[in-house]
Design an enzyme around this catalytic site. Sequence first.
Site, short mmCIF file in Angstrom:
data_model
loop_
_atom_site.label_atom_id
_atom_site.label_comp_id
_atom_site.label_asym_id
_atom_site.label_seq_id
_atom_site.Cartn_x
_atom_site.Cartn_y
_atom_site.Cartn_z
N CYS A 84 -10.48 -1.28 2.47
CA CYS A 84 -9.42 -0.29 2.44
C CYS A 84 -10.00 1.12 2.38
O CYS A 84 -10.63 1.55 3.33
CB CYS A 84 -8.48 -0.59 1.27
SG CYS A 84 -6.89 0.24 1.44
N GLU A 143 -9.99 -9.12 -2.38
CA GLU A 143 -10.08 -9.25 -3.84
C GLU A 143 -8.71 -9.42 -4.48
O GLU A 143 -8.61 -9.80 -5.63
CB GLU A 143 -10.82 -8.04 -4.43
CG GLU A 143 -10.03 -6.75 -4.59
CD GLU A 143 -9.82 -5.96 -3.28
OE1 GLU A 143 -10.15 -6.48 -2.21
OE2 GLU A 143 -9.29 -4.83 -3.36
N HIS A 179 -7.21 -6.55 1.63
CA HIS A 179 -7.89 -6.64 0.33
C HIS A 179 -8.19 -8.09 -0.06
O HIS A 179 -7.37 -8.72 -0.73
CB HIS A 179 -6.97 -6.09 -0.77
CG HIS A 179 -6.83 -4.61 -0.77
ND1 HIS A 179 -7.63 -3.78 -1.52
CD2 HIS A 179 -5.95 -3.80 -0.14
CE1 HIS A 179 -7.26 -2.53 -1.35
NE2 HIS A 179 -6.24 -2.50 -0.52
#
Lengths: 229, 741, 81, 81
Positions: free
Chosen positions: A86, A205, A203
Amino acid sequence: MKAAVIVFPGSNCDRDMQVALRNAMDSEPVMVWHGNSEMPDVDLITVPGGFSYGDYLRAGCMAAKSPIMKEVVNRATKGVPVLGVCNGFQVLTESGLLPGALMRNAALKYVCRDVHLKVAANDTVFTSQYTPDQLIRIPIAHHDGNYFADDETLKKLEDTGRVAFHYCDETGAVTDAANPNGSQLGIAGIYNKRKTVLGMMPHPERLADAELGGTDGQSMFKGLVQALS
Amino acid sequence: MNDTANLTPEITPRIVAEHGLSPAEYGKVLEIMGREPNITELGIFSVMWSEHCSYKSSKYWLKTLPTEAPWVICGPGENAGIIDIGDGQAVVFKMESHNHPSYIEPYQGAATGVGGILRDVFTMGARPIANMNSLRFGQPNHPKTKHLVDGVVAGIGGYGNCVGVPTLGGECTFHAAYDGNILVNAMTVGVADTDKIFYSAATGAGNPVIYVGSKTGRDGIHGATMASAEFTEDSEEKRPTVQVGDPFTEKLLIEACLELMQTDCIVGIQDMGAAGLTSSSFEMASKGRMGVSLNLDNVPQREENMTAYEMMLSESQERMLMVLKPGSEDQARAIFEKWELDFAVVGTLTDTGRMVLMHHGEKVADLPIDPLALASPEYDEKDRPWTPTPKPASIDAKSIPAPNDPLAALTKLMGAPDMASKRWIWEQYDHMVMADTMGKGRPGGDAALVRIHGTNKALAIATDCTPRYCQADPVEGGRHAVAEVWRNITATGAKPLAITDCMNFGNPERPEIMGQFVGAIDGMREACLALEFPVVSGNVSLYNETNGEAILPTPAIGGVGLINDSSKAVGLNITAEGLTILLIGETGGHLGQSMYLREIEGREDGAPPPVDLSAERLNGDFVRGQINAGSVVACHDLSDGGLAAAVAEMAMASTIGVALDKEAAGAIPLHAWLFGEDQARYLIATTSPEDVLNAASDAGVPATAVGTSGGHSFSVAGFSRPLTEIRDAHESWMPAFMGTV
Amino acid sequence: MKAKVHVTLKNGVLDPQGKAVQHALDGLGFDGIDDVRQGKFIELELSETDADVARARVTDMCEKLLANTVIENYAIEIADA
Amino acid sequence: MKAKVHVTLKNGVLDPQGKAVQHALDGLGFDGIDDVRQGKFIELELSETDADVARARVTDMCEKLLANTVIENYAIEIADA
Ligand SMILES: Nc1ncnc2c1ncn2[C@@H]1O[C@H](COP(=O)(O)OP(=O)(O)O)[C@@H](O)[C@H]1O
Ligand SMILES: [Mg+2]
């Protein structure tokens, strides 16, 4: 594996990245402050999401000039894998580690939602736990994720397998309707020439924990640990 | 003193009036001062005694709300309320309005609203972990509505996304009564260690007073008095007083303050909110029963030649005031410098009980703190007379015509502005940052679910209010708003712990408006007591009217609940075929003030559904127990649109349909059964209906099997509709309205 | 000394903001708009008093930060304030 | 006909972007920068051929969309392209 998470003023996914790495590696990643010009020896550098310097002027541009980024570029040149997610992707393009630029989303709106991605290939340290053409679901959350590069660069990226992920629909088709931000060719993430640097808008994560709604992102971290340990 | 007073304008009755002080209030000013105030002092009185800062019309009634429970650490009166969630941790939360600024400049107004409420929470030592927003706009076809929605949503997202706090949910409805006065209420929830909570009271004469954050400019001077004045057509001329938010600086301020809070340098800390430096320094000194002396030359300034008046009244954002232990300045300064923020020693605490301001070597103000704070006006029933809202007549469901096709009515209902999906909004908010938003608690469900970082515990957070109920019957509406929040939290399996409120009303000087306020408070009080759901913080926004047209009474409620084992939480989506759908609670088919009546029959009348608080308690406790016992696959409370809407929402959250059994309606007309808005009800999807039904009957809780999941349609009484059709109606309204389809 | 910098997108770089503005103007009933491009306008207040030196330094700022030369052009005007 | 519009923040309105740019330039070693303000620069290609009419229409566009007149000023230049 030893990993570093770079922290800029305004980073806000630094902890999320730290947690995802910690869970995958069973050890603590080092958090490296942007003002440092040195970094311990690590096997992986991550540049997390957020709004470094408020995303003012251009997303990622001021972070790209911070002292630590010289060292990141330095290590990347030596082949140390770098993952930018990002805002991290934006920082990597602004610092020249990756080609092209990330412009304002075509609809001009910030967009946060799960998207489907098509994994191009699994011959990299980032994607070894995926299968080629695998369909994965990962969230995006950005205002400036509209990938732009000139035609020549785009062609080179596609021809040399450097597009890591394309946005696609739930059947795996790469369509305009499935493109959340107007990126050219539906590009969601790209590699450098050696495929040791990956920048991506989604993302991983954020979906690395079943309770958060999915685990498709976890495979990336597991793959990294396996490849770099 | 006298020479500076000469430099300032003479205090004429007109200047006094422009500062929003009545002649009687000015009389008190003279009494307290023992002389004429100068303009800076008048400005200070004016903001301290504004409705916004003094709560003069509402205090008397707010005191009647229950604020205690064994788990309440700190109730109203501080920057935010605090509750204990065990294991040495506390939850700190509050909701606040930014209505007027958001109408004038929607993006910045909403953004700075988020910034302000975040500061209220981290000022107490809590890391913000969730934002919520409760929004009311005018009718969709009003020429301003679209622009306001667009700006407000972008502003909330622009601020929250950048600071990296997830915005997890809220409300957004439309009504002509908000055409000229929109409501933008923002809530922040944070988590702190119980042994590291910070309050605003400042003690210790000689202790340094420190200013940190952004520089002071001429922003929003008179914001606090503006928020207390009724709108007139020409109030748009007050435009340049709009403040601009800087979320990046706020993010740095959060990190710097939380880092400093890990040390033991801080004596007291207070954000600069409405009325900035004035109210922050006043509150800190007054709570600690101290005096304060400030040297305004040391205030970091963004603009040139600022006067004392301007500095004291500026509402520049992203600023905090702290009192430190002597000698700890350098340690604190190092932290703020690391985060690249201004840090300035601007004064000291004194034992004089007075606020003394120095500027360019001269004393520019000198006023007593306690008399000013204690004498701030409080209006009781004599000063603010009120008349109760007349009770509306009940409507008999049988008098309302049945639709030809109830599922056509349902489809229309699900696509109505208030019922339609607000995905267009929440997708502009980062609702996943911090990586603790539970999959089951993402926006779209009853309550947001966010894990307490690094634990198995999770918070459930919801905001609610149904203004049309409040308009018809403020007492019932007040009960309902609290009960619905409680129900939304309960439907996830969490135990509701406490609420914050944002009381949005019209002009309190009108007895009928004051009557709405008094009624709503009364209903809220009863519900809080019955549900053991105390009020720990809140905010009042009055004068929400334009040219004598008031908004609907809107006591927005934000609630927080706790689930100790996050793996037990449930969402509302039907995840499998063959589940039995049980309806918990009594169904009477109440159509008065229902969404059905308004959207299908075009009528906004009747009495709202009565809220039976003991049934709420009984049914809710039962449902929560069943969820925690693992007997529930999915759960959803019933609210707008009744049974049919709730079933549709559960089905649309996945792709699995539901067949409702019309026999379950008994003697109630089908449309009243489907769309009635009787309270204290939930839907449960379960694989073990017998067990749940038996348990319900043991507990004395009404429960009936009303349907089964399967297929991809909604069907009842021989009618059937593909879910995709209902979903299209539900999902397409907002994007089509906002023009992005 | 004042410097004014215009940062504009290079030809051939698509401009989502300009396009959206054009679309919105269209929606407001403004017709006859053939194209809209949106750029940045940055004003700097410099203590430097020599115009040539100022221009050189602002050029350097543009190259290093103010513009992303992959996609943007910049133009500098120097004026006494 | 080409119209160039500069949209800038009104005096006294906080400019977080400008502030951040100034700070970043500072960090890059550029000193002697007293202030930075960031605005927008919008270029419109109009089919209108009368300069006065064009100016009037662009003014209308600024009021309605291009500038947020609560906090921003705008300036219009009309030029034959
Ligand atoms: N302004 C908003 N911001 C974020 N989420 C919203 C907003 N408005 C509505 N939502 C979400 O849409 C869903 C439905 O809202 P609502 O109809 O008010 O729920 P309920 O009737 O269960 O209280 C909820 O999950 C809510 O959080
Ligand atoms: Mg609900």
